[in-house]
Design an enzyme around this catalytic site. Structure first.
Site, PDB file in Angstrom:
ATOM      1  N   SER A  85      17.654  98.667  75.540  1.00 26.57           N
ATOM      2  CA  SER A  85      18.472  98.483  76.753  1.00 26.57           C
ATOM      3  C   SER A  85      17.893  97.369  77.648  1.00 26.57           C
ATOM      4  CB  SER A  85      18.587  99.826  77.465  1.00 26.57           C
ATOM      5  OG  SER A  85      19.600  99.795  78.434  1.00 26.57           O
ATOM      6  N   ALA A  86      17.390  97.673  78.839  1.00 29.49           N
ATOM      7  CA  ALA A  86      16.822  96.635  79.708  1.00 29.49           C
ATOM      8  C   ALA A  86      15.692  95.885  78.996  1.00 29.49           C
ATOM      9  CB  ALA A  86      16.309  97.259  81.009  1.00 29.49           C
ATOM     10  N   HIS A  99      24.509  98.265  75.420  1.00 31.21           N
ATOM     11  CA  HIS A  99      25.514  99.327  75.666  1.00 31.21           C
ATOM     12  C   HIS A  99      26.911  98.717  75.709  1.00 31.21           C
ATOM     13  CE1 HIS A  99      22.328 102.191  76.865  1.00 31.21           C
ATOM     14  NE2 HIS A  99      21.836 101.235  77.626  1.00 31.21           N
ATOM     15  N   GLY A 125      16.217 101.016  81.595  1.00 33.65           N
ATOM     16  CA  GLY A 125      16.276 101.406  83.000  1.00 33.65           C
ATOM     17  C   GLY A 125      17.032 100.332  83.749  1.00 33.65           C
TER      18      GLY A 125
END
Lengths: 235, 235
Positions: free
Chosen positions: B122-123, B159, B90
């Site tokens: 990700s985060a 990413h 997120g």
């Protein structure tokens, strides 16, 4: 009366630095031949001297002398005596951090409200908004605040990019990121595409260039505005 | 002994949530059937309940119960008693802000050093690095610090995206942004492409997946590492 040119980018694809803005700059800075340059954003990490040299070469062509604010012993005094300011692009976190460190954010805001002609490109445009919270840059330094000049009543997302159709990349699109901003804030955001800019004169904020801009408001669908639109009539 | 799975993304193009990681997750969490989920990053601004529901449906398929940390009256106690943790992706600023607000950053770090199995995507992977300063996210909230867990001796850019050849967009590439980070910091950065992850066991940090990762060190040319590489031998 406020007098600004707020551009998405300094350089168009295939063009040279500031080239597409030269005519507009001659008008913005018509009353002075001496402009103070704020090189703090350091694109690609270049030095303040290198950056100032690069920008000054363009201004020479329109017969203006550009002086880096870092060259002054007293940058605040330089700002207060300035007849024109240009803040170049680079990293917005670095730029905002330096402006706070030199106690220049508030004086710059006041000078702009008092009519100081101001040119911003990219990071230098981002800081014209209410906050820098719609920047695309990496947080490589920790500024004392994300609050910026607030000389326009919305935030800017420079170098606005439409979702790339057919991409297999799963990272967030620019639109998704701006929508996430609106889970936290009510401030409108304008995605300013490369090749477009705002001309601010007093309270009038007119979109220029040959592309539309994308407007994001909290709890509304995003929409496009055409060149010639006065943002004063929207927000 | 540290025991982590640090993934670039939760979802591959055309795939479903966490699907490509299911086998690796079963191994990571083999000693527990109850995992605490940290939903603070709120992708797209979804609520903690919605996010927890989405993640728990996947874990059900591997016979694990997922409970959102926000459901506990005492999140710190929940963390200290946890046998497995998953931090979803997120917005990294929102995630880091919430971890500090709930005083969970330091206890989470300690628990990981003590062997708590940890999954990040990700985060949730970004925060495993020394700082969150190579995130791609917008600074939509102002966290008290950019310092993160530091359970690996480098920073992650999740990413990771290669420069798009032939683009006419003049915004910075990911590589340019990471180079700007290195004008301020000596911490190495690994650009982790979608579909790849690190498996951390003790001091060993092995790249998995079917793509190379890109390593950025200060004052060196960036270079690629192959799946199977142990980062412990590099930094």
């Amino acid at each position: 009366m406020k007098n600004l040119l707020i551009a998405s980018t300094s350089t168009l694809y295939g063009g040279s630095y500031l080239d597409y803005l030269k005519d507009a700059l001659s008008v913005l800075f018509s009353e002075t031949d001496r402009i103070i340059f704020i090189p703090f954003a350091r694109p690609g990490g270049i030095s303040h001297d290198e950056y100032t040299l690069k920008a000054s070469e363009v201004f020479k062509k329109i017969n203006k002398k550009l002086i880096g604010i870092h060259e002054f012993e007293n940058p605040l005094e330089a700002l207060q005596q300035a007849k024109g300011i240009f803040t170049g692009g680079g990293n917005t976190f670095v730029l905002v951090n330096e402006l706070y460190k030199h106690s220049l954010m508030q004086p710059l805001r006041e000078a702009i409200f008092n009519g100081l002609p101001y040119l911003g490109t990219s990071a230098g445009s981002n800081i014209c908004g209410v906050s820098m919270q719609t920047t695309n840059d990496m947080p490589i330094v920790y500024p004392p605040s994300f609050k910026t000049l607030g000389v326009i009543p919305f935030n800017i997302n420079p170098h606005y990019l439409d979702p790339i159709s057919g991409t297999k990349h799963m990272g967030e699109t620019r639109e998704t990121r701006i929508k996430e901003f609106h889970t936290q804030h009510t401030v409108p955001v304008v995605g300013l595409r490369e090749g477009s800019w705002f001309r601010v004169q007093g309270d009038s904020i007119i979109l220029h260039g040959n592309v539309t801009a994308r407007v994001f408001e909290q709890e509304k669908d995003a929409y496009e505005i055409n060149p010639g639109t006065n943002l004063q009539t929207i927000f």
